[in-house]
Design a protein around this motif. Structure first.
Motif, PDB file in Angstrom:
ATOM      1  N   UNK A   1     -66.804  -1.984  -3.298  1.00  0.00           N
ATOM      2  CA  UNK A   1     -66.061  -1.144  -2.359  1.00  0.00           C
ATOM      3  C   UNK A   1     -66.732   0.196  -2.150  1.00  0.00           C
ATOM      4  N   UNK A   2     -67.214   0.801  -3.241  1.00  0.00           N
ATOM      5  CA  UNK A   2     -67.944   2.062  -3.124  1.00  0.00           C
ATOM      6  C   UNK A   2     -69.198   1.867  -2.283  1.00  0.00           C
ATOM      7  N   UNK A   3     -69.915   0.773  -2.517  1.00  0.00           N
ATOM      8  CA  UNK A   3     -71.133   0.484  -1.750  1.00  0.00           C
ATOM      9  C   UNK A   3     -70.819   0.364  -0.258  1.00  0.00           C
ATOM     10  N   UNK A   4     -69.759  -0.331   0.060  1.00  0.00           N
ATOM     11  CA  UNK A   4     -69.442  -0.560   1.475  1.00  0.00           C
ATOM     12  C   UNK A   4     -68.931   0.713   2.159  1.00  0.00           C
ATOM     13  N   UNK A   5     -68.383   1.624   1.374  1.00  0.00           N
ATOM     14  CA  UNK A   5     -67.986   2.914   1.959  1.00  0.00           C
ATOM     15  C   UNK A   5     -69.182   3.827   2.173  1.00  0.00           C
ATOM     16  N   UNK A   6     -70.319   3.479   1.595  1.00  0.00           N
ATOM     17  CA  UNK A   6     -71.543   4.268   1.742  1.00  0.00           C
ATOM     18  C   UNK A   6     -72.689   3.335   2.156  1.00  0.00           C
ATOM     19  N   UNK A   7     -72.616   2.754   3.361  1.00  0.00           N
ATOM     20  CA  UNK A   7     -73.603   1.749   3.774  1.00  0.00           C
ATOM     21  C   UNK A   7     -75.022   2.279   3.885  1.00  0.00           C
ATOM     22  N   UNK A   8     -75.172   3.598   3.960  1.00  0.00           N
ATOM     23  CA  UNK A   8     -76.506   4.204   4.009  1.00  0.00           C
ATOM     24  C   UNK A   8     -77.302   3.926   2.737  1.00  0.00           C
ATOM     25  N   UNK A   9     -76.613   3.513   1.669  1.00  0.00           N
ATOM     26  CA  UNK A   9     -77.306   3.245   0.413  1.00  0.00           C
ATOM     27  C   UNK A   9     -78.351   2.131   0.551  1.00  0.00           C
TER      28      UNK A   9
ATOM     29  N   UNK B   1     -80.178   9.499   1.390  1.00  0.00           N
ATOM     30  CA  UNK B   1     -80.755   9.104   2.670  1.00  0.00           C
ATOM     31  C   UNK B   1     -80.302  10.142   3.680  1.00  0.00           C
ATOM     32  N   UNK B   2     -81.246  10.913   4.202  1.00  0.00           N
ATOM     33  CA  UNK B   2     -80.873  12.022   5.071  1.00  0.00           C
ATOM     34  C   UNK B   2     -80.020  13.020   4.318  1.00  0.00           C
TER      35      UNK B   2
END
Length: 409
Positions: free
Chosen positions: A331-339, A360-361
């Motif tokens: 869930x954390x990963x999907x809230x931060x797709x820039x990862x 990233x940026x």
């Protein structure tokens, strides 16, 4: 590399169908449909893609293909495949197929010139396995065949291919395949052991990141987080050429729950997996803390390729805390797709503690790992605690208890 886009957001749930459905040592049957009953489980886990191991007709374990155009009779037929793909796509799950195009089984019917020869004139076999005949990738008809097979199943609803033993195939072969595929958005991931230059030379979208996999568990086991920091620096280099496929388990390796010498460090491995760049995958059963050791013998893969029960309700209650841990981190990963494209730098590094800053940026997350016995205070002023284990008890965001981890935003 043309296949990224939707794959920037994918998280695979990786299944070995012949094992999962109990088909491996069985006769013909319509077993592929058993996977349909697990798709909601995958979605609830947080997955957005279903990665399938071999599903095509083979002589035994699936990697000895005899017909790339026919579903393995032990799994079912074309109708079973179509139903599974439709059910997956109906839930927003992309489907990744396993393409075994480096070698074929002895029962594969092909002209003799499709097979590679040794200097002595004998048919070459793959890594000493007499049942696996190596294809000749310099032969134009082999290229034609691979392109036709891949397009056929992409037409039927697949989103991409994992390319088995890609490391044994000249990288230019995959460039030629990519140029001829009619599906420009197909995601192509090659199985490689050392991906230093293969990703760039092959034009694939991704390669398997075994170097990071190994560094993750061995650095935790050895109390040597310098190894992990070094591997992440190398990982940053891979990200310049594409987006590696990251994992802590798959069908070819001992399960992470069995590999770790201290079970308290499973969360540390998962925190790394889900907060660094790459396209992450979860191997079925790892999300339930399944154990299994791969052995170099006949049948030595069976323990890591088990049959699953009929429904999620039939799983042991002991595995659900690990499932929920996966849910939190996915869930954390999907809230931060820039990862997916993030680079990671290590700081505050000791043998047993490290701060991993992925950015990233202008976007940034910090993963704090402590595998020592004593608490560690990291200098992270102004950061917010997003996830941790053990759960926050009001402690400062930068304080990580012994054998704990945290993710800060």
């Amino acid at each position: 590399m043309t296949g990224m886009g939707w794959a920037d957001h994918v998280i695979w749930w990786h299944v070995y169908p012949l094992g999962f459905t109990g088909a491996l040592h069985a006769g013909p049957g319509h077993r592929l449909g058993r996977l349909v009953d697990w798709l909601d489980y995958a979605v609830e886990l947080g997955a957005s893609g279903l990665q399938l191991g071999p599903v095509f007709a083979s002589e035994s374990h699936g990697y000895d293909t005899v017909d790339h155009f026919r579903v393995d009779p032990r799994l079912g037929d074309d109708a079973d495949f179509d139903r599974l793909v439709a059910a997956a796509r109906g839930r927003g799950l992309h489907v990744l197929l396993d393409g075994v195009f480096n070698h074929v089984g002895r029962g594969f019917h092909a002209p003799d010139h499709w097979l590679r020869r040794t200097p002595g004139g004998d048919v070459a076999v793959f890594e000493g396995h007499g049942s696996l005949l190596a294809l000749n990738h310099d032969e134009p008809e082999v290229l034609d065949h691979v392109v036709t097979v891949m397009d056929h199943w992409l037409d039927r609803g697949a989103s991409g291919w994992r390319l088995d033993a890609a490391y044994a195939v000249p990288p230019v072969f995959w460039r030629r395949v990519r140029e001829r595929l009619t599906h420009a958005d197909a995601w192509l991931c090659g199985e490689v052991i050392h991906g230093d230059t293969y990703l760039r030379e092959s034009g694939l979208d991704s390669v398997t990141q075994y170097e990071l996999w190994k560094a993750t568990w061995s650095s935790l086991n050895d109390g040597n987080l310098f190894e992990l920091a070094h591997a992440l620096q190398r990982h940053n280099g891979f990200l310049a050429d594409g987006v590696p496929a990251t994992f802590v388990g798959n069908h070819d390796v001992t399960r992470i729950a069995s590999r770790l010498t201290d079970e308290r460090h499973l969360g540390h491995a998962l925190a790394v997996l889900f907060t660094v760049g790459g396209v992450p995958g979860v191997y079925y059963g790892d999300e339930q803390a399944f154990r299994g050791v791969k052995e170099d013998r006949d049948g030595g893969d069976d323990e890591v390729r088990p049959e699953f029960p009929a429904t999620p309700a039939d799983l042991s209650p002991l595995g659900w805390p690990t499932y929920r841990l996966h849910q939190r981190l996915i869930g954390l990963r999907r809230r931060h797709p820039w990862l997916t494209h993030a680079r990671t730098e290590a700081s505050d590094l000791t043998n047993t503690a490290v701060a991993l800053t992925s950015s990233s940026g202008d976007d940034r997350l910090v993963t704090l790992l402590n595998i020592g016995d004593e608490p560690v205070d990291f200098p992270v002023e102004g950061s917010t605690l997003l996830e941790s284990d053990p759960p926050s008890d009001g402690r400062p965001a930068g304080r990580v208890p012994g054998h704990g981890w945290s993710v800060l935003g």
